[in-house]
Design a protein around this motif. Structure first.
Motif, PDB file in Angstrom:
ATOM      1  N   CYS A   1      42.501 -47.407 -46.222  1.00 37.37           N
ATOM      2  CA  CYS A   1      41.191 -48.031 -46.372  1.00 37.37           C
ATOM      3  C   CYS A   1      41.388 -49.463 -46.878  1.00 37.37           C
ATOM      4  N   PRO A   2      40.841 -50.454 -46.183  1.00 32.87           N
ATOM      5  CA  PRO A   2      41.036 -51.835 -46.625  1.00 32.87           C
ATOM      6  C   PRO A   2      40.302 -52.145 -47.925  1.00 32.87           C
ATOM      7  N   LYS A   3      39.362 -51.289 -48.301  1.00 33.67           N
ATOM      8  CA  LYS A   3      38.578 -51.559 -49.508  1.00 33.67           C
ATOM      9  C   LYS A   3      39.211 -50.939 -50.742  1.00 33.67           C
ATOM     10  N   CYS A   4      39.391 -49.611 -50.719  1.00 39.21           N
ATOM     11  CA  CYS A   4      39.907 -48.943 -51.908  1.00 39.21           C
ATOM     12  C   CYS A   4      41.418 -48.709 -51.814  1.00 39.21           C
ATOM     13  N   GLU A   5      42.019 -49.040 -50.661  1.00 39.74           N
ATOM     14  CA  GLU A   5      43.465 -48.959 -50.446  1.00 39.74           C
ATOM     15  C   GLU A   5      44.002 -47.537 -50.517  1.00 39.74           C
TER      16      GLU A   5
ATOM     17  N   CYS B   1      34.063 -45.453 -48.915  1.00 42.03           N
ATOM     18  CA  CYS B   1      33.628 -46.841 -48.718  1.00 42.03           C
ATOM     19  C   CYS B   1      32.874 -47.025 -47.408  1.00 42.03           C
TER      20      CYS B   1
ATOM     21  N   THR C   1      37.555 -43.217 -40.673  1.00 42.04           N
ATOM     22  CA  THR C   1      36.885 -44.046 -41.674  1.00 42.04           C
ATOM     23  C   THR C   1      37.113 -43.492 -43.080  1.00 42.04           C
ATOM     24  N   CYS C   2      36.984 -44.362 -44.056  1.00 37.57           N
ATOM     25  CA  CYS C   2      37.043 -43.933 -45.452  1.00 37.57           C
ATOM     26  C   CYS C   2      35.666 -43.408 -45.839  1.00 37.57           C
TER      27      CYS C   2
ATOM     28  N   LYS D   1      43.368 -60.390 -43.214  1.00 33.74           N
ATOM     29  CA  LYS D   1      41.989 -59.919 -43.254  1.00 33.74           C
ATOM     30  C   LYS D   1      41.213 -60.325 -42.008  1.00 33.74           C
TER      31      LYS D   1
ATOM     32  N   VAL E   1      34.082 -47.562 -44.463  1.00 35.35           N
ATOM     33  CA  VAL E   1      34.662 -48.629 -43.644  1.00 35.35           C
ATOM     34  C   VAL E   1      35.763 -48.057 -42.756  1.00 35.35           C
TER      35      VAL E   1
END
Ligand SMILES: [Zn+2]
Ligand SMILES: [Zn+2]
Length: 129
Positions: free
Chosen positions: A3-7, A20, A16-17, A32, A22
Protein backbone atom coordinates in the motif's frame (compact mmCIF):
# COMPACT_ATOMS: atom_id res chain seq x y z
CA UNK A 1 2.14 -5.83 -3.22
CA UNK A 2 2.34 -2.78 -1.00
CA UNK A 3 0.00 0.00 0.00
CA UNK A 4 1.56 3.33 -1.00
CA UNK A 5 -0.15 5.03 1.93
CA UNK A 6 0.35 2.85 4.99
CA UNK A 7 3.20 0.79 3.43
CA UNK A 8 1.56 -2.45 4.55
CA UNK A 9 2.47 -5.55 2.57
CA UNK A 10 -0.30 -7.65 0.98
CA UNK A 11 -0.44 -10.88 -1.02
CA UNK A 12 -0.40 -10.52 -4.83
CA UNK A 13 -4.08 -11.38 -5.02
CA UNK A 14 -5.16 -8.23 -3.19
CA UNK A 15 -5.76 -5.25 -5.51
CA UNK A 16 -6.43 -2.56 -2.93
CA UNK A 17 -5.61 -1.72 0.67
CA UNK A 18 -8.78 -2.13 2.69
CA UNK A 19 -7.68 0.38 5.32
CA UNK A 20 -6.71 3.21 2.96
CA UNK A 21 -8.89 2.31 -0.02
CA UNK A 22 -6.01 2.87 -2.46
CA UNK A 23 -4.60 0.69 -5.21
CA UNK A 24 -1.59 -1.37 -4.24
CA UNK A 25 1.75 -0.97 -5.99
CA UNK A 26 4.40 -3.61 -6.60
CA UNK A 27 7.18 -1.54 -5.09
CA UNK A 28 7.31 1.33 -2.66
CA UNK A 29 10.52 2.64 -4.18
CA UNK A 30 8.67 3.62 -7.31
CA UNK A 31 8.52 7.29 -8.11
CA UNK A 32 5.26 8.77 -6.86
CA UNK A 33 4.51 10.34 -10.24
CA UNK A 34 6.51 8.31 -12.74
CA UNK A 35 4.32 9.43 -15.60
CA UNK A 36 4.80 13.17 -15.11
CA UNK A 37 7.17 15.38 -17.05
CA UNK A 38 7.96 19.07 -17.24
CA UNK A 39 6.26 21.05 -19.97
CA UNK A 40 8.21 24.21 -19.27
CA UNK A 41 9.47 26.62 -16.66
CA UNK A 42 7.48 29.84 -16.50
CA UNK A 43 9.03 33.02 -15.19
CA UNK A 44 5.87 34.64 -13.95
CA UNK A 45 3.36 33.09 -11.59
CA UNK A 46 0.37 34.87 -13.15
CA UNK A 47 1.34 33.60 -16.60
CA UNK A 48 1.70 30.11 -15.19
CA UNK A 49 -1.90 30.14 -13.97
CA UNK A 50 -3.12 31.43 -17.32
CA UNK A 51 -1.22 28.72 -19.16
CA UNK A 52 -2.50 26.03 -16.85
CA UNK A 53 -6.06 27.21 -17.47
CA UNK A 54 -5.44 27.23 -21.19
CA UNK A 55 -4.02 23.70 -21.19
CA UNK A 56 -6.72 22.32 -18.94
CA UNK A 57 -9.25 23.71 -21.41
CA UNK A 58 -7.44 21.61 -24.01
CA UNK A 59 -7.87 18.58 -21.79
CA UNK A 60 -4.29 18.54 -20.55
CA UNK A 61 -4.30 18.43 -16.75
CA UNK A 62 -1.26 20.20 -15.30
CA UNK A 63 0.38 20.86 -11.98
CA UNK A 64 2.27 23.96 -10.98
CA UNK A 65 5.40 23.68 -8.89
CA UNK A 66 6.88 26.81 -7.43
CA UNK A 67 10.63 26.44 -7.79
CA UNK A 68 11.56 29.97 -6.79
CA UNK A 69 12.51 28.80 -3.35
CA UNK A 70 15.39 26.73 -4.73
CA UNK A 71 16.68 29.47 -6.99
CA UNK A 72 19.02 31.07 -4.46
CA UNK A 73 20.35 34.56 -5.12
CA UNK A 74 18.68 35.60 -8.33
CA UNK A 75 17.27 38.59 -10.16
CA UNK A 76 13.75 39.68 -9.26
CA UNK A 77 12.20 37.90 -12.24
CA UNK A 78 13.38 34.61 -10.78
CA UNK A 79 11.35 35.10 -7.62
CA UNK A 80 8.26 33.86 -9.39
CA UNK A 81 9.63 30.86 -11.23
CA UNK A 82 7.04 28.13 -11.68
CA UNK A 83 7.44 24.75 -13.27
CA UNK A 84 4.53 23.28 -15.19
CA UNK A 85 4.07 19.51 -15.07
CA UNK A 86 1.80 17.28 -17.08
CA UNK A 87 1.48 13.61 -17.97
CA UNK A 88 4.42 12.53 -20.12
CA UNK A 89 2.20 11.67 -23.06
CA UNK A 90 0.67 15.16 -23.01
CA UNK A 91 3.90 17.16 -22.91
CA UNK A 92 4.55 17.23 -26.63
CA UNK A 93 0.97 18.26 -27.42
CA UNK A 94 1.05 20.89 -24.68
CA UNK A 95 4.22 22.46 -26.06
CA UNK A 96 2.77 22.49 -29.54
CA UNK A 97 -0.40 24.18 -28.31
CA UNK A 98 1.62 26.78 -26.44
CA UNK A 99 3.56 27.51 -29.60
CA UNK A 100 0.52 27.71 -31.86
CA UNK A 101 -1.94 29.49 -29.58
CA UNK A 102 0.15 31.40 -27.07
CA UNK A 103 3.27 32.33 -29.01
CA UNK A 104 5.44 30.54 -26.47
CA UNK A 105 8.25 28.19 -27.33
CA UNK A 106 10.08 26.03 -24.87
CA UNK A 107 13.87 26.01 -24.81
CA UNK A 108 15.04 22.48 -25.50
CA UNK A 109 18.01 22.87 -23.17
CA UNK A 110 16.66 24.53 -20.01
CA UNK A 111 12.89 24.08 -20.67
CA UNK A 112 12.22 27.75 -19.96
CA UNK A 113 9.46 29.56 -21.85
CA UNK A 114 10.80 32.01 -24.41
CA UNK A 115 9.08 34.25 -26.93
CA UNK A 116 8.19 32.50 -30.16
CA UNK A 117 10.24 34.92 -32.27
CA UNK A 118 13.42 34.47 -30.22
CA UNK A 119 16.31 32.66 -31.88
CA UNK A 120 18.44 32.26 -28.80
CA UNK A 121 17.26 31.35 -25.30
CA UNK A 122 17.79 34.41 -23.14
CA UNK A 123 18.27 32.24 -20.05
CA UNK A 124 20.82 29.64 -21.08
CA UNK A 125 22.01 30.89 -24.50
CA UNK A 126 20.82 27.77 -26.31
CA UNK A 127 20.14 28.22 -30.03
CA UNK A 128 16.47 27.69 -30.83
CA UNK A 129 15.06 26.40 -34.07
ZN1 LIG B 1 -2.99 1.07 3.40
ZN1 LIG C 1 17.38 27.78 -22.39
Amino acid sequence: MFCPKCEEEFPDTTPTCRDCNVELVSSLKEDKFPELAVICTILNEATAYIIRGFLENENIPCQLENISFHAGPAPVADLMKVRLWARKEDVERARKLLEERQGIQVCSACETEVAFEDNVCSYCGEKLN
